[in-house]
Design an enzyme around this catalytic site. Structure first.
Site, PDB file in Angstrom:
ATOM      1  N   VAL A  73       0.822  -1.211   0.000  1.00  0.00           N
ATOM      2  CA  VAL A  73       0.000   0.000   0.000  1.00  0.00           C
ATOM      3  C   VAL A  73       0.860   1.267   0.000  1.00  0.00           C
ATOM      4  O   VAL A  73       1.915   1.317   0.629  1.00  0.00           O
ATOM      5  CB  VAL A  73      -0.976   0.005   1.203  1.00  0.00           C
ATOM      6  CG1 VAL A  73      -0.234   0.122   2.536  1.00  0.00           C
ATOM      7  CG2 VAL A  73      -2.016   1.111   1.062  1.00  0.00           C
ATOM      8  N   THR A  74       0.417   2.271  -0.738  1.00  0.00           N
ATOM      9  CA  THR A  74       1.046   3.585  -0.679  1.00  0.00           C
ATOM     10  C   THR A  74      -0.021   4.653  -0.833  1.00  0.00           C
ATOM     11  O   THR A  74      -1.192   4.364  -1.089  1.00  0.00           O
ATOM     12  CB  THR A  74       2.160   3.752  -1.719  1.00  0.00           C
ATOM     13  OG1 THR A  74       2.949   4.900  -1.370  1.00  0.00           O
ATOM     14  CG2 THR A  74       1.601   3.949  -3.127  1.00  0.00           C
ATOM     15  N   HIS A  76      -0.993   8.460  -2.649  1.00  0.00           N
ATOM     16  CA  HIS A  76      -0.731   9.508  -3.629  1.00  0.00           C
ATOM     17  C   HIS A  76      -1.590  10.714  -3.287  1.00  0.00           C
ATOM     18  O   HIS A  76      -2.742  10.565  -2.864  1.00  0.00           O
ATOM     19  CB  HIS A  76      -1.085   9.047  -5.043  1.00  0.00           C
ATOM     20  CG  HIS A  76      -0.314   7.865  -5.527  1.00  0.00           C
ATOM     21  ND1 HIS A  76       1.067   7.838  -5.561  1.00  0.00           N
ATOM     22  CD2 HIS A  76      -0.722   6.660  -6.005  1.00  0.00           C
ATOM     23  CE1 HIS A  76       1.466   6.669  -6.042  1.00  0.00           C
ATOM     24  NE2 HIS A  76       0.398   5.936  -6.310  1.00  0.00           N
ATOM     25  N   GLY A 138       6.816   1.097  -7.694  1.00  0.00           N
ATOM     26  CA  GLY A 138       5.940  -0.046  -7.899  1.00  0.00           C
ATOM     27  C   GLY A 138       5.728  -0.228  -9.384  1.00  0.00           C
ATOM     28  O   GLY A 138       5.246   0.683 -10.056  1.00  0.00           O
ATOM     29  N   LEU A 150       7.042   5.441 -10.320  1.00  0.00           N
ATOM     30  CA  LEU A 150       7.613   5.991  -9.090  1.00  0.00           C
ATOM     31  C   LEU A 150       6.737   7.111  -8.547  1.00  0.00           C
ATOM     32  O   LEU A 150       5.974   7.744  -9.283  1.00  0.00           O
ATOM     33  CB  LEU A 150       9.033   6.516  -9.343  1.00  0.00           C
ATOM     34  CG  LEU A 150       9.162   7.769 -10.214  1.00  0.00           C
ATOM     35  CD1 LEU A 150       9.164   9.057  -9.376  1.00  0.00           C
ATOM     36  CD2 LEU A 150      10.430   7.711 -11.055  1.00  0.00           C
ATOM     37  N   ALA A 151       6.879   7.361  -7.246  1.00  0.00           N
ATOM     38  CA  ALA A 151       6.232   8.496  -6.592  1.00  0.00           C
ATOM     39  C   ALA A 151       7.261   9.153  -5.680  1.00  0.00           C
ATOM     40  O   ALA A 151       7.808   8.501  -4.784  1.00  0.00           O
ATOM     41  CB  ALA A 151       5.023   8.039  -5.788  1.00  0.00           C
ATOM     42  N   CYS A 167       4.036   0.753   2.307  1.00  0.00           N
ATOM     43  CA  CYS A 167       4.722  -0.377   1.670  1.00  0.00           C
ATOM     44  C   CYS A 167       4.779  -1.593   2.580  1.00  0.00           C
ATOM     45  O   CYS A 167       5.652  -2.453   2.441  1.00  0.00           O
ATOM     46  CB  CYS A 167       6.115   0.033   1.197  1.00  0.00           C
ATOM     47  SG  CYS A 167       6.076   1.444   0.074  1.00  0.00           S
TER      48      CYS A 167
END
Length: 212
Positions: A73-74, A76, A138, A150-151, A167
């Site tokens: 999990v992330t 944004h 990811g 990417l972030a 993550c």
């Protein structure tokens, strides 16, 4: 002829962008030009294929979307630079691990331009500053072509990260470029990071586009 198209897309909804990535990848062939999509998303949690429900602690008013990228999990949100890499790995003779390394090193070089000393970690993909995560990765590869990406946390409200185990790591510290570089903007970091990605991936003829 361009061998890479870089699109600056501003803020884009997550679901529509994800569908566009999948469609682009499903319909491309050996002649399709690679693309980088540079954008921000409205607030959203995305749960990768390795994600566990217990790592989403208290999403509250922020939607959770189950997606097909690697990782867990992330978050944004506005003020975070997202770059999706739509790259033909077969054409570049590039393995997934090499792509991840190229992305991480491009982020490290970009941050070094602002005096930020960052490094990847072998046990947890991404880029870190003093143990705190500043960028997440990811990816998904289908038919030899990558999507997702990417972030990089630039200048954002970090509170939503406290609602998850980023993550999949409980208590992972997160940081952003503006913690170390006053006045950092997504626009400036996009320009710098795209330049480093182009160099790291070996593209030579780059075409910049605003929007789709």
């Amino acid at each position: 002829m361009a061998d890479l198209i870089v699109r600056s897309l501003g803020q884009q909804p997550y679901m529509e962008t994800w569908e566009a990535m999948k469609s682009f990848t499903a319909n491309r062939d050996e002649t399709t030009v690679d693309e980088l999509w540079c954008l921000e998303h409205p607030r959203v949690f995305t749960q990768g294929q390795a994600g566990k429900a217990e790592h989403i602690l208290l999403p509250g008013d922020i939607p959770v979307i189950q997606v097909d990228r690697g990782g867990q999990v992330t978050y944004h949100g506005p003020g975070q630079l997202v770059i999706y890499l739509l790259i033909d790995l077969t054409r570049h003779k590039l393995g997934v691990r090499n792509l991840v390394s190229a992305i991480e090193q491009a982020i490290v070089r970009t941050l070094a331009q602002g005096g930020i000393e960052a490094a990847p970690r072998s046990d947890a993909p991404g880029v870190y500053v003093n143990g705190a995560k500043i960028a997440s990765l990811g990816l998904r590869v289908r038919r030899g072509c990558s999507f997702h990406g990417l972030a990089l946390n630039v200048n954002m409200d970090m509170e939503p990260f406290s609602r998850i185990n980023p993550c999949g790591y409980a208590g992972m510290s997160m940081c952003q470029v503006s913690d170390f570089e006053a006045g950092a903007s997504v626009y400036d970091l996009e320009r710098r990071l795209v330049s480093e990605l182009v160099e790291g991936l070996g593209h030579s003829q780059v075409e910049q586009r605003q929007g789709w």
